[in-house]
Design a protein around this motif. Structure first.
Motif, PDB file in Angstrom:
ATOM      1  N   HIS A   1      -8.270  -3.894  10.456  1.00  0.00           N
ATOM      2  CA  HIS A   1      -7.011  -3.750   9.711  1.00  0.00           C
ATOM      3  C   HIS A   1      -6.160  -5.011   9.778  1.00  0.00           C
TER       4      HIS A   1
ATOM      5  N   SER B   1      -7.047  -5.664   2.522  1.00  0.00           N
ATOM      6  CA  SER B   1      -7.856  -4.572   3.044  1.00  0.00           C
ATOM      7  C   SER B   1      -9.242  -5.125   3.315  1.00  0.00           C
TER       8      SER B   1
ATOM      9  N   PRO C   1      -8.190  -0.217   5.403  1.00  0.00           N
ATOM     10  CA  PRO C   1      -7.087  -0.541   4.485  1.00  0.00           C
ATOM     11  C   PRO C   1      -5.971  -1.306   5.195  1.00  0.00           C
ATOM     12  N   LYS C   2      -5.252  -2.153   4.421  1.00  0.00           N
ATOM     13  CA  LYS C   2      -4.109  -2.830   5.036  1.00  0.00           C
ATOM     14  C   LYS C   2      -3.062  -1.786   5.412  1.00  0.00           C
TER      15      LYS C   2
ATOM     16  N   ARG D   1       3.814   6.564   3.493  1.00  0.00           N
ATOM     17  CA  ARG D   1       2.738   6.323   2.527  1.00  0.00           C
ATOM     18  C   ARG D   1       1.761   7.502   2.548  1.00  0.00           C
TER      19      ARG D   1
ATOM     20  N   SER E   1      -3.965   5.778  -0.211  1.00  0.00           N
ATOM     21  CA  SER E   1      -3.252   5.307  -1.404  1.00  0.00           C
ATOM     22  C   SER E   1      -3.330   3.797  -1.656  1.00  0.00           C
ATOM     23  N   ILE E   2      -4.078   3.061  -0.851  1.00  0.00           N
ATOM     24  CA  ILE E   2      -4.241   1.625  -1.144  1.00  0.00           C
ATOM     25  C   ILE E   2      -5.378   1.488  -2.165  1.00  0.00           C
TER      26      ILE E   2
ATOM     27  N   GLU F   1      -7.044  -0.806  -3.666  1.00  0.00           N
ATOM     28  CA  GLU F   1      -8.195  -1.712  -3.542  1.00  0.00           C
ATOM     29  C   GLU F   1      -9.202  -1.236  -2.479  1.00  0.00           C
TER      30      GLU F   1
ATOM     31  N   ALA G   1       6.232  -2.286   2.350  1.00  0.00           N
ATOM     32  CA  ALA G   1       5.025  -2.212   1.531  1.00  0.00           C
ATOM     33  C   ALA G   1       4.485  -3.594   1.150  1.00  0.00           C
TER      34      ALA G   1
END
Ligand code: HEC
Length: 128
Positions: free
Chosen positions: A38, A46, A50-51, A58, A62-63, A65, A123
């Protein structure tokens, strides 16, 4: 005996008291356990995971990419402190079928510090 009690009390206060610079610093150190997978911050991408920018508030999965597991995407979780703590203690118990392979952090104070560290990032990965 009494010293043991004071240590416990101090740990509880550290976990629930106001956020202090040293908690954030400890959380940053703890985040080394996550860095293999991470990233967080303005240049975060990501990678294996995910980042983690703007994590609190959040929705899980939901990321755009990042290719999540169905289990994560369909978990219905919105990341808040309580769910994050549960997940980080034992990811596979909190979200059965998650593809995050991580044994978990059992120490509540360490989780609180990690939370304080991650909460800094909005974000866009800027420190609030
Ligand atoms: C070996 C790689 C690996 C390590 C180490 C790891 N993670 Fe993950 N993490 C992942 C993967 C892969 C996912 C995506 C899970 C899925 O799709 O089921 C994930 C998902 C997550 C999510 C959910 C994010 C979202 O957008 O729903 C959080 C929160 C998270 N990790 C936090 C952490 C933290 C904090 C640490 C360190 C204490 C950590 N992870 C350590 C691989 C890892």
């Amino acid at each position: 005996m009494r010293i043991g009690f004071l240590l416990v009390a101090a740990t509880v206060l550290a976990a629930h008291g106001p956020v202090r610079a040293q908690d954030i610093a400890a959380g940053e150190k703890s985040f080394n356990k996550c860095r293999a997978c991470h990233q967080v911050g303005e240049t975060a991408k990501s990678v294996a995971g995910p980042k983690l920018n703007g994590l609190f508030g959040r929705k899980a999965g939901s990321i755009a990419e990042f290719k999540y597991s169905e289990a994560n995407k369909n978990s219905g979780v919105t990341w808040d402190e309580a769910y994050f703590a549960k997940y980080i203690k034992d990811p596979k118990a909190a979200i059965p079928g998650t593809k995050m392979v991580f044994p978990g952090i059992k120490d509540d104070a360490e989780i609180a510090n990690l939370t304080a560290f991650l909460k800094q990032f909005d974000a866009d990965g800027k420190r609030k």
